[in-house]
Design a protein around this motif. Structure first.
Motif, short mmCIF file in Angstrom:
data_model
loop_
_atom_site.label_atom_id
_atom_site.label_comp_id
_atom_site.label_asym_id
_atom_site.label_seq_id
_atom_site.Cartn_x
_atom_site.Cartn_y
_atom_site.Cartn_z
N SER A 465 -22.11 4.63 34.76
CA SER A 465 -22.24 3.71 33.71
C SER A 465 -22.95 4.05 32.52
O SER A 465 -23.26 3.83 31.43
N GLY A 466 -23.18 5.60 32.73
CA GLY A 466 -23.75 6.48 31.87
C GLY A 466 -25.28 6.59 31.60
O GLY A 466 -25.65 6.94 30.80
N GLY A 467 -26.00 6.07 32.52
CA GLY A 467 -27.25 5.96 32.70
C GLY A 467 -27.76 6.53 34.08
O GLY A 467 -26.86 6.95 35.26
N THR A 468 -28.87 6.60 34.43
CA THR A 468 -29.56 7.12 35.79
C THR A 468 -30.23 6.01 36.56
O THR A 468 -30.60 4.87 35.72
N PHE A 469 -30.62 6.03 37.66
CA PHE A 469 -31.28 4.90 38.17
C PHE A 469 -32.71 4.95 37.88
O PHE A 469 -33.17 3.84 37.85
N ARG A 470 -33.47 6.16 37.26
CA ARG A 470 -34.58 5.73 36.73
C ARG A 470 -34.63 4.69 35.57
O ARG A 470 -35.31 3.97 35.36
N GLU A 471 -33.49 5.03 34.55
CA GLU A 471 -33.44 4.29 33.55
C GLU A 471 -33.27 2.75 33.98
O GLU A 471 -33.46 1.71 33.32
N ARG A 472 -32.33 2.46 35.00
CA ARG A 472 -32.01 1.31 35.40
C ARG A 472 -33.19 0.54 35.86
O ARG A 472 -33.63 -0.79 35.53
N TRP A 473 -33.95 1.22 36.55
CA TRP A 473 -35.38 0.54 37.20
C TRP A 473 -36.30 0.34 36.36
O TRP A 473 -37.02 -0.63 36.39
N ASP A 474 -36.26 1.30 35.32
CA ASP A 474 -37.32 1.00 34.13
C ASP A 474 -36.94 -0.26 33.39
O ASP A 474 -37.82 -0.94 32.95
N ARG A 475 -35.53 -0.54 33.23
CA ARG A 475 -35.13 -1.59 32.60
C ARG A 475 -35.05 -2.97 33.21
O ARG A 475 -35.34 -3.70 32.72
N GLU A 476 -34.84 -2.65 34.61
CA GLU A 476 -35.05 -3.89 35.38
C GLU A 476 -36.36 -4.11 36.00
O GLU A 476 -37.29 -3.54 35.80
N ASP A 477 -36.51 -5.09 37.06
CA ASP A 477 -37.67 -5.40 37.73
C ASP A 477 -37.70 -4.78 39.19
O ASP A 477 -36.68 -4.00 39.63
N ARG A 478 -38.92 -4.75 39.84
CA ARG A 478 -38.67 -4.32 41.24
C ARG A 478 -37.79 -4.98 42.09
O ARG A 478 -37.55 -3.98 43.10
N GLU A 479 -37.48 -6.27 41.86
CA GLU A 479 -36.25 -6.73 42.79
C GLU A 479 -34.91 -5.95 43.03
O GLU A 479 -34.40 -5.89 44.04
N THR A 480 -34.70 -5.50 41.74
CA THR A 480 -33.61 -4.56 41.42
C THR A 480 -33.42 -3.37 42.28
O THR A 480 -32.64 -2.86 42.98
N MET A 481 -34.88 -2.90 42.12
CA MET A 481 -35.03 -1.40 42.86
C MET A 481 -35.15 -1.76 44.48
O MET A 481 -34.22 -1.32 45.23
N ALA A 482 -35.66 -2.67 44.78
CA ALA A 482 -35.65 -3.02 46.30
C ALA A 482 -34.12 -3.62 46.82
O ALA A 482 -33.70 -3.05 47.82
N GLY A 483 -33.34 -4.16 45.72
CA GLY A 483 -32.09 -4.42 46.33
C GLY A 483 -31.24 -3.14 46.43
O GLY A 483 -30.37 -2.88 47.19
N ASP A 484 -31.39 -2.15 45.43
CA ASP A 484 -30.79 -0.71 45.54
C ASP A 484 -31.15 -0.21 47.06
O ASP A 484 -30.33 0.39 47.53
N LEU A 485 -32.27 -0.21 47.28
CA LEU A 485 -33.01 0.46 48.55
C LEU A 485 -32.21 -0.05 49.62
O LEU A 485 -31.74 0.58 50.52
N ARG A 486 -32.26 -1.26 49.79
CA ARG A 486 -31.59 -1.93 50.76
C ARG A 486 -30.21 -1.76 51.01
O ARG A 486 -29.66 -1.33 52.08
N ARG A 487 -29.46 -1.67 49.89
CA ARG A 487 -27.99 -1.29 49.94
C ARG A 487 -27.90 0.06 50.59
O ARG A 487 -26.79 0.23 51.30
N ALA A 488 -28.71 1.08 50.22
CA ALA A 488 -28.79 2.28 50.40
C ALA A 488 -29.06 2.79 51.83
O ALA A 488 -29.02 3.85 52.44
N GLY A 489 -29.73 1.74 52.38
CA GLY A 489 -30.45 1.88 53.80
C GLY A 489 -31.59 2.71 53.81
O GLY A 489 -32.03 3.20 54.85
N ILE A 490 -32.22 2.69 52.62
CA ILE A 490 -33.53 3.32 52.43
C ILE A 490 -34.63 2.62 52.98
O ILE A 490 -34.86 1.46 52.66
N THR A 491 -35.59 3.17 53.74
CA THR A 491 -36.79 2.55 54.18
C THR A 491 -38.13 3.49 53.87
O THR A 491 -37.80 4.53 53.57
#
Length: 533
Positions: A465-491
């Motif tokens: 998409s031309g960006g990094t996850f740092r930029e995605r999480w700065d642009r969105e909220d914590r719920e977006t980050m939490a959704g990404d972590l759950r999808r990746a199986g990160i705990t």
């Protein structure tokens, strides 16, 4: 060339439904299928039933009929999506457990979707239109056993939409008849249809009567509520005592409160109301303006009013709920001791409200983790440091090209020239014909090397998409980050240790990142809703 799975297939419906004759026919059909060429079109069979009864078309019959259709059409069966006890009106194809998995994640593995009848696939015209659009975008076809449905022709597409409209009209008629029946029964004092409310049962005469065991449970809850006992504490006692819920599952505070607030406890007929987003039961009034009584009361009107006052008073003392829930990283934060999810709790004291994280299985929720906001901030910093530089990749579906046919043509031409250049061949007779043939052969070999066989197959591609996850999480909220972590199986493992002389425990965080987390971070767009997951 399409990849063919040679794994041994087995009946996909309930094993007890298959008779010996059915299994013999299945074996015969699969034997005939084995003789198909490797590039035969691949078929996915869709089997669905709302309810399995003696009168319904059995899933075994549906599967065998569809396998016969596949044999007639020259299709190779690559799988069976069997969804039993699933309503086509309520659950669209892409939301069903088995068929939805194929439509969302295994699209490159089949070319045509076979189903027994259109109402086995969809019952809403909007769902049919969505499926047709999805098939066009992904290069798939829909074929029915008993309807003139085949998207490979304009006539077949028109017939599909006409039949879909008829199916929706039939569904609406059934819904109207059911609604009329319920409207009629609500006005009657006799219990004609429906599940009785908790605390009551239906006797041999079809009369609604009090269930003695459930009555004792409700009477105990009444006394506990009047003493100020919370619904959560009451559910804990009921679970420990092994009291059945009357509807399967486990007791919850919300389920208990719904039953204690139900006017049916006074023997009145009720109907469900969802005004304001909350499920509540309301008393149904008769033509005389009075409540319709259908059974003897479990509690008197005075007791019911006292109960509602006690429940309402306790509800006022509870902290207001947050819009997205109390825990921001639900499913990511886990207890290091018991492995259950950490959840945020708030309790209101005389001076201020206390907020802390606790688990489910440790005694009293463990030592607790005060100040959840500090835990969220530390987790956010660790995640950004670990994965913030990763590029955001999106999964896209790519249709196969026509390079497969060209590759076959080039291979045949190469074989032709190589045979002709052999001693005694047509191109080996003179130096001129040999030179011309070798030049042509060289060009064909160069073209063959450029033709990528992978591009001839339908496949998933990952695009940046031309960006990094740092930029995605700065642009969105914590719920977006939490959704990404759950999808990746990160705990994140949360440990709490008592510090001598300090009231609050020391809270430790340990990030657990699976080896394939980067691949699981790839964003998958829903082909039916357009949302990302």
């Amino acid at each position: 060339m399409k990849k063919v799975t040679r794994s041994r297939q087995r009946p996909h419906t309930t094993d007890t439904l298959w008779r010996e004759t059915d299994l013999a026919l299945l074996k015969e059909l699969m034997t005939a299928e084995a003789s198909l060429p490797s590039d035969a079109p691949r078929a996915l069979l869709s089997v669905r039933l709302s309810t399995l009864t003696a009168e319904t078309t059995s899933p075994v019959r549906q599967e065998l009929d569809l396998r016969r259709l596949a044999r007639e059409q020259g299709y190779r069966v690559v799988g069976v999506a069997s969804d039993l006890n699933v309503s086509a009106t309520r659950v669209p194809p892409w939301r069903r457990r088995e068929l939805g998995h194929w439509l969302n994640d295994r699209v490159p593995e089949f070319d045509v979707l076979l189903f027994w009848k259109l109402d086995r696939l969809v019952r809403r015209l909007t769902d049919l239109s969505t499926m047709i659009e999805w098939c066009h975008r992904h290069g798939k076809n829909l074929v029915s056993k008993h309807d003139a449905i085949d998207l490979s022709s304009p006539v077949g597409k028109v017939m599909t939409e006409i039949i879909g409209g008829i199916a929706e009209i039939e569904t609406a008629a059934i819904s109207t008849r059911v609604s009329s029946l319920w409207d009629y029964t609500r006005t009657q004092s006799d219990w004609l249809v429906g599940k009785p409310p908790y605390g009551y049962t239906i006797d041999d005469r079809g009369v609604l009567v009090i269930d003695p065991q459930e009555e004792r449970v409700l009477r105990w809850c009444l006394g506990a509520a009047l003493r100020g006992v919370s619904a959560r504490r009451m559910t804990t006692v009921l679970i420990r005592a092994g009291v059945p819920t009357g509807g399967g599952g486990q007791w919850t505070a919300s389920t208990l409160l719904r039953r204690l607030r139900n006017p049916a406890l006074m023997g009145f007929r009720v109907s469900e109301s969802k005004s304001g987003g909350a499920r509540r039961s309301e008393t149904v009034l008769g033509v005389d303006g009075n409540p319709i009584r259908v059974a003897d009361p479990i509690v008197t009107e005075a007791e019911w009013l006292s109960l509602q006052a006690a429940l309402g008073e306790r509800a006022k003392s509870q902290p207001t709920r947050r819009k997205r829930g109390a825990t921001e990283f639900l499913g990511v934060l886990v207890c290091a001791d018991c492995g259950t999810h950490m959840t945020a709790h708030r309790s209101r004291g005389k001076v201020r409200t206390y907020e802390y994280l606790r688990c489910r299985r440790c005694p009293s929720g463990g030592l607790g983790a005060p100040d959840p906001e500090s835990v969220y901030s530390r987790l956010t910093d660790e995640i950004v440091n670990a994965l913030g530089s990763e590029p955001v990749r999106v999964r896209e579906y790519a249709l196969g090209t026509d390079s497969l046919d060209r590759r076959r043509t080039v291979e045949m031409a190469i074989a032709h020239y190589m045979t002709g250049l052999e001693p005694g061949g047509r191109y080996a007779r003179t130096s001129f014909t040999r030179q011309q043939a070798e030049q042509s052969l060289g060009k064909l070999i160069t073209e063959l090397e450029r033709l990528d066989p992978k591009t001839s197959e339908d496949r998933w591609l990952q695009t940046s998409s031309g960006g990094t996850f740092r930029e995605r999480w700065d642009r969105e909220d914590r719920e977006t980050m939490a959704g990404d972590l759950r999808r990746a199986g990160i705990t994140c493992s949360v440990s709490r240790h008592k510090v001598p002389g300090v009231r609050a425990p020391h809270v430790g965080l340990k990030l657990i990142i699976p080896a394939d987390a980067k691949e699981r971070l790839v964003i998958k767009r829903d082909a039916f809703t357009g949302e990302s997951s």
